[in-house]
Design a protein around this motif. Sequence first.
Motif, mmCIF file in Angstrom:
data_model
loop_
_atom_site.group_PDB
_atom_site.id
_atom_site.type_symbol
_atom_site.label_atom_id
_atom_site.label_comp_id
_atom_site.label_asym_id
_atom_site.label_seq_id
_atom_site.Cartn_x
_atom_site.Cartn_y
_atom_site.Cartn_z
ATOM 1 N N SER A 20 -33.338 -2.719 11.578
ATOM 2 C CA SER A 20 -34.031 -2.371 10.342
ATOM 3 C C SER A 20 -33.644 -0.987 9.845
ATOM 4 O O SER A 20 -33.940 -0.623 8.718
ATOM 5 C CB SER A 20 -35.544 -2.450 10.544
ATOM 6 N N LYS A 60 -29.618 -4.692 7.477
ATOM 7 C CA LYS A 60 -30.212 -6.022 7.328
ATOM 8 C C LYS A 60 -30.672 -6.235 5.895
ATOM 9 O O LYS A 60 -30.896 -5.292 5.145
ATOM 10 C CB LYS A 60 -31.398 -6.197 8.278
ATOM 11 N N ASP A 62 -33.691 -7.970 3.819
ATOM 12 C CA ASP A 62 -35.037 -8.520 3.923
ATOM 13 C C ASP A 62 -35.230 -9.655 2.926
ATOM 14 O O ASP A 62 -34.633 -9.644 1.844
ATOM 15 C CB ASP A 62 -36.088 -7.443 3.645
ATOM 16 N N LEU A 63 -36.064 -10.609 3.286
ATOM 17 C CA LEU A 63 -36.351 -11.721 2.379
ATOM 18 C C LEU A 63 -36.942 -11.237 1.059
ATOM 19 O O LEU A 63 -36.752 -11.859 0.019
ATOM 20 C CB LEU A 63 -37.332 -12.700 3.031
ATOM 21 N N ASP A 117 -36.300 -8.261 -0.387
ATOM 22 C CA ASP A 117 -35.462 -7.277 -1.074
ATOM 23 C C ASP A 117 -35.173 -7.744 -2.500
ATOM 24 O O ASP A 117 -34.858 -8.917 -2.718
ATOM 25 C CB ASP A 117 -34.122 -7.090 -0.353
ATOM 26 N N LYS A 155 -26.443 -3.637 -0.541
ATOM 27 C CA LYS A 155 -26.227 -3.765 0.898
ATOM 28 C C LYS A 155 -24.980 -4.582 1.199
ATOM 29 O O LYS A 155 -24.211 -4.262 2.109
ATOM 30 C CB LYS A 155 -27.447 -4.382 1.575
#
Length: 87
Positions: free
Chosen positions: A55, A60, A62-63, A65, A73
């Motif tokens: 994290s 990563k 995120d769902l 985001d 990213k």
Amino acid sequence: ALDEEYLGCDAQFGGVDQRKIFMLADKYLPQLGYAKRVHLMNPMVPGLQGAKMSSSGGAKIDLLDPPEAVSKKIRKAFCEEGVVEGN
């Protein structure tokens, strides 16, 4: 493991690295009077920087985001040319 109780969840999803805490919750939460939860595990997913997903450091997605953050990213992701294994 008590986070499952305080978050009010019926299931928890995590990588196989979470197996020990899931097994602890399976064994001991019912003994403490808490409901047994469903634990779903998946293989470790590599992060965007070529190592274990973390994290920290933007490794990563995120769902939740926003699309702009996902695009940023992905543009910063590392993928060594010609290396298929682990990519």
